[in-house]
Design an enzyme around this catalytic site. Structure first.
Site, short mmCIF file in Angstrom:
data_model
loop_
_atom_site.label_atom_id
_atom_site.label_comp_id
_atom_site.label_asym_id
_atom_site.label_seq_id
_atom_site.Cartn_x
_atom_site.Cartn_y
_atom_site.Cartn_z
N GLY A 20 0.78 -1.24 0.00
CA GLY A 20 0.00 0.00 0.00
C GLY A 20 0.81 1.28 0.00
O GLY A 20 0.34 2.29 0.53
N MET A 106 -3.78 -7.22 -7.22
CA MET A 106 -3.12 -8.28 -8.00
C MET A 106 -4.10 -9.24 -8.67
O MET A 106 -3.79 -10.41 -8.86
CB MET A 106 -2.16 -9.06 -7.08
CG MET A 106 -1.09 -8.20 -6.45
SD MET A 106 -0.13 -7.28 -7.67
CE MET A 106 0.86 -8.61 -8.34
N LEU A 109 -9.93 -8.08 -13.05
CA LEU A 109 -11.39 -7.93 -12.91
C LEU A 109 -12.08 -8.39 -14.20
O LEU A 109 -11.48 -8.38 -15.28
CB LEU A 109 -11.73 -6.48 -12.60
CG LEU A 109 -11.20 -6.00 -11.24
CD1 LEU A 109 -11.19 -4.47 -11.17
CD2 LEU A 109 -12.03 -6.58 -10.09
N HIS A 125 0.96 0.95 -13.16
CA HIS A 125 1.79 -0.19 -13.53
C HIS A 125 3.26 0.27 -13.62
O HIS A 125 3.53 1.33 -14.15
CB HIS A 125 1.33 -0.73 -14.89
CG HIS A 125 2.08 -1.95 -15.31
ND1 HIS A 125 1.83 -3.20 -14.77
CD2 HIS A 125 3.12 -2.11 -16.17
CE1 HIS A 125 2.67 -4.07 -15.30
NE2 HIS A 125 3.46 -3.44 -16.15
N ASP A 157 -9.23 -1.40 -18.86
CA ASP A 157 -10.20 -2.07 -19.73
C ASP A 157 -10.11 -3.57 -19.46
O ASP A 157 -9.47 -3.98 -18.48
CB ASP A 157 -9.98 -1.70 -21.21
CG ASP A 157 -8.66 -2.21 -21.75
OD1 ASP A 157 -8.00 -3.01 -21.05
OD2 ASP A 157 -8.29 -1.81 -22.87
N GLY A 159 -8.47 -5.91 -20.73
CA GLY A 159 -7.18 -6.56 -20.91
C GLY A 159 -6.29 -6.42 -19.69
O GLY A 159 -6.67 -5.82 -18.68
N ASP A 161 -3.37 -4.61 -18.25
CA ASP A 161 -2.52 -3.42 -18.40
C ASP A 161 -2.61 -2.82 -19.81
O ASP A 161 -1.58 -2.42 -20.38
CB ASP A 161 -1.06 -3.76 -18.06
CG ASP A 161 -0.92 -4.34 -16.67
OD1 ASP A 161 -1.62 -3.87 -15.75
OD2 ASP A 161 -0.13 -5.28 -16.49
C1 GRF Z 1 3.34 -0.94 -7.70
O1 GRF Z 1 4.61 -1.14 -8.26
C2 GRF Z 1 2.29 -0.78 -8.76
O2 GRF Z 1 2.76 -0.15 -9.91
C3 GRF Z 1 1.93 -2.22 -9.07
O3 GRF Z 1 1.97 -2.87 -7.82
C4 GRF Z 1 2.87 -2.19 -6.96
C5 GRF Z 1 2.08 -1.83 -5.72
O4 GRF Z 1 2.88 -1.29 -4.72
N1 GRF Z 1 0.66 -2.31 -9.74
P1 GRF Z 1 2.23 -0.67 -3.42
O5 GRF Z 1 1.37 -1.75 -2.79
O6 GRF Z 1 1.42 0.52 -3.82
O7 GRF Z 1 3.39 -0.30 -2.55
#
Ligand code: GRF
Length: 206
Positions: A20, A106, A109, A125, A157, A159, A161
């Site tokens: 987070g 992670m 959806l 991302h 969307d 897909g 990323d």
């Molecule tokens: C980040 O690198 C983000 O780009 C990716 O997951 C990671 C999340 O990190 N989708 P955090 O939980 O916000 O520290």
């Protein structure tokens, strides 16, 4: 369809699965008195996610919504994703959410969920998309030998990323970089990029 600007503070939900740090940056940028919008709900599919603790510390409602493992994947109504989206969808409606921010969420959806929130759901991302989508983007960048990478905030969307890009920030890949050093350098930029992208979206600039 154009959703923003709203003419009132937006009600924002964050979905996160992990530590987070982006949530932290967003909580700082969108506190309860920000006239552009504020975070009112944090949802995690992992009970032990640090993100949930951070939400509680910031006095924001934190909800653990399980994404059950299910052997009978396939038929609608039986998958973990379906169950998650039913519960999360209800929470989002109950809280009158205007914008969803995925921050280290992670899971993928469903097309139906994403379509229902089209133009109102963002993700961050750790690469310059369309380069290196999916997992381990920093390792992918190192293995590809690129001299530059970065982060991307984009609309979600169906897909992985792939949605329209709101903004990117770049970082160099330096000799001797490891996944850890590169991750750290990108993360610093993520914490600037995500709030900036959300401001742009809420002001109706994109
Ligand atoms: C980040 O690198 C983000 O780009 C990716 O997951 C990671 C999340 O990190 N989708 P955090 O939980 O916000 O520290």
């Amino acid at each position: 369809m154009k959703h923003f600007p709203l003419g009132r503070p937006a009600r924002i939900a964050v979905m996160a699965s992990g530590r987070g740090s982006n949530l932290d940056a967003l909580l700082k940028a969108f506190p309860h008195d920000n006239p552009l919008g504020h975070i009112v709900l944090v949802i995690s599919d992992r009970r032990e996610a640090l993100a949930l603790q951070k939400a509680v510390e910031a006095q924001v409602e934190a909800e653990y919504v399980p994404w059950p493992r299910n052997r009978t994947q396939g038929a609608a109504g039986t998958t973990g994703r379906f169950q998650f989206e039913q519960v999360a969808g209800q929470l989002l409606r109950d809280h009158h959410i205007d914008l969803i921010l995925l921050a280290g969420f992670m899971r993928l959806l469903s097309p139906e969920f994403v379509q229902a929130w089209e133009g109102r759901i963002l993700n961050i991302h750790p690469s310059l998309l369309p380069q290196f989508p999916g997992l381990f983007a920093q390792r992918q960048a190192l293995e590809a030998g690129v001299s530059e990478t970065g982060c991307t905030v984009h609309f979600v969307d169906a897909g992985m990323d792939t949605g329209p890009i709101v903004l990117q920030r770049r970082v160099p890949v330096l000799p001797g970089d490891t996944v850890e050093t590169l991750t750290e350098r990108i993360l610093e930029q993520e914490h600037l990029a995500y709030p900036e992208a959300v401001r742009m979206v809420l002001r109706g600039e994109v």
